[in-house]
Design a protein around this motif. Structure first.
Motif, short mmCIF file in Angstrom:
data_model
loop_
_atom_site.label_atom_id
_atom_site.label_comp_id
_atom_site.label_asym_id
_atom_site.label_seq_id
_atom_site.Cartn_x
_atom_site.Cartn_y
_atom_site.Cartn_z
N ASP A 1 -79.56 46.79 -53.59
CA ASP A 1 -78.54 47.19 -54.56
C ASP A 1 -77.46 48.03 -53.90
O ASP A 1 -77.75 48.87 -53.03
CB ASP A 1 -79.17 47.96 -55.71
N ARG B 1 -73.91 53.44 -62.73
CA ARG B 1 -74.03 53.17 -64.16
C ARG B 1 -75.41 52.64 -64.51
O ARG B 1 -75.87 52.78 -65.64
CB ARG B 1 -72.96 52.16 -64.61
N ARG B 2 -76.06 52.01 -63.55
CA ARG B 2 -77.39 51.46 -63.79
C ARG B 2 -78.50 52.47 -63.55
O ARG B 2 -79.62 52.28 -64.01
CB ARG B 2 -77.62 50.23 -62.90
N ARG C 1 -80.45 44.78 -65.55
CA ARG C 1 -79.71 45.90 -64.98
C ARG C 1 -80.62 47.06 -64.58
O ARG C 1 -80.24 47.88 -63.75
CB ARG C 1 -78.67 46.39 -66.01
N ASN C 2 -81.78 47.13 -65.17
CA ASN C 2 -82.73 48.19 -64.79
C ASN C 2 -83.60 47.78 -63.60
O ASN C 2 -84.57 48.45 -63.27
CB ASN C 2 -83.60 48.58 -65.98
N GLU D 1 -72.40 41.47 -59.92
CA GLU D 1 -72.53 42.19 -61.19
C GLU D 1 -72.80 41.29 -62.39
O GLU D 1 -73.61 41.65 -63.25
CB GLU D 1 -71.28 43.05 -61.44
N TRP E 1 -71.09 50.24 -59.20
CA TRP E 1 -71.74 50.04 -60.49
C TRP E 1 -73.19 50.51 -60.48
O TRP E 1 -73.79 50.65 -61.54
CB TRP E 1 -71.68 48.56 -60.87
N TYR F 1 -76.54 40.74 -63.31
CA TYR F 1 -77.40 41.81 -63.81
C TYR F 1 -77.27 41.87 -65.33
O TYR F 1 -76.29 42.37 -65.87
CB TYR F 1 -77.03 43.14 -63.17
#
Length: 347
Positions: A250, A257-258, A139-140, A313, A254, A316
């Motif tokens: 990306d 949030r990341r 996710r990062n 999603e 969402w 990730y």
């Protein structure tokens, strides 16, 4: 484009010590319809002379090192195969590797890429370890090779869909490569080397293509070693490419949030590089320099995407910060824990 033909593309840069074994393994494949294209990036070790004397190899010679991405683009432009195998010169295929992966892609017209199990050769008393069994995207926005550095075992014997495949020995459907090309490039030449295959994975997913892992066939990949990984030049490219890849690909609600995790991880990596390889911080300068062109590519990619953000999603995954900090290998040990699923199948 010739149906059934596999164009094997090898980028060579001073690979005299490993290229002959790589080529011998390609010639030993049980799959017959193969052409071999080698792009030499200004080698000075005599490997070019051997390639020039080999009538079975189509040779493209560059006067200097143009990088992995650009060299592969040169070969893809002249390749005639329905499928394209990107192969590192330090990788050795087992004899059924190409045939099995061609069969995997033919089973599903939306499979755009496939890979077998990539192993690092046994060393001393230790058996082979995993090099790559597909890609993972955290996710990062730190991408990794699934299983890297772990002993081979049953955990990696499950076939299935993965985020993407490593270009050290990845088979791609030519139709997919043409479909996801941006401004005429399959691999982003501004990356030079490292993470260009993950960027390709991501663009393919945005266009609805899937990637397959087949553990029944094996390739052995030596890699350049940790010394190469930790060089200032490579760390500069990795820092730059990770940011550019996120900017291009990306999207969706969402992403907000990341963002905290992405920013924190980037800051941590920047601090790590400041201490170990301060010259690599020029990667941030490279990002600023390349930002206009990257934003232009983003507009093209997002305009042509067919997959909704929600569909990506599940791919990730949460980054294992605690384990990485305990290991003291933030962003380097590229292996998911045994607790993570060996193969993901998002719905």
């Amino acid at each position: 484009m010739r149906p059934g033909l596999v164009s094997v593309i090898i980028v060579n840069w001073n690979g005299a010590h490993c290229l002959p074994a790589c080529l011998a393994a390609v010639r030993s494949q049980r799959y017959d319809s193969i052409e071999i294209i080698v792009v030499d990036n200004g080698s000075t070790d005599g490997s070019v002379a051997d390639l020039e004397a080999d009538p079975a190899v189509r040779l493209i010679k560059n006067g200097r090192n143009l990088g992995f991405a650009e060299a592969n683009n040169q070969a893809i432009a002249v390749a005639g195969g329905e499928f394209v195998l990107l192969l590192n010169n330090d990788a050795i295929l087992t004899e059924d590797y190409i045939g099995a992966l061609v069969g995997d892609l033919r089973q599903d017209e939306k499979r755009g890429s496939a890979s077998g199990k990539l192993l690092r050769p046994a060393s001393g008393n230790n058996g082979p370890t995993i090099d790559s069994v597909g890609h993972v995207m955290y996710r990062n926005l730190w991408p990794t090779n699934r299983g890297e550095g772990e002993p081979d075992g049953p955990a990696f014997d499950q076939p299935g869909e993965v985020f993407g495949v490593c270009a050290a020995a990845g088979l791609y459907r030519r139709a997919m490569l043409d479909d996801v090309a941006v401004e005429g490039e399959v691999l982003d030449s501004t990356f030079f080397a490292y993470l260009e295959d993950v960027d390709l994975d991501w663009r393919a997913r945005l266009r609805g293509w899937r990637s397959w892992y087949d553990p029944t066939v094996i390739a052995y990949h030596q890699r350049g070693g940790t010394g190469l990984w930790f060089s200032t030049r490579i760390q500069r490219h990795i820092l730059k490419n990770r940011i550019l890849m996120g900017i291009k690909n990306d999207a969706g609600p969402w992403i907000y949030r990341r963002l905290p995790g992405m920013a924190a991880f980037t800051a941590a990596k920047g601090l790590q590089v400041l201490v170990t390889r301060p010259g690599a911080l020029l990667g941030f300068v490279d990002v600023i320099r390349l930002l206009p062109a990257t934003w232009r590519k983003r507009r093209i990619i997002q305009r042509h995407r067919t997959a909704r953000p929600a569909a990506l999603e599940p791919w990730y995954e949460p980054y294992p910060y605690v384990r990485k900090i305990r290991e003291g290998r933030l962003g380097r040990s590229r292996r998911p824990s045994r607790a993570e699923p060996s193969v993901k199948r998002p719905t």
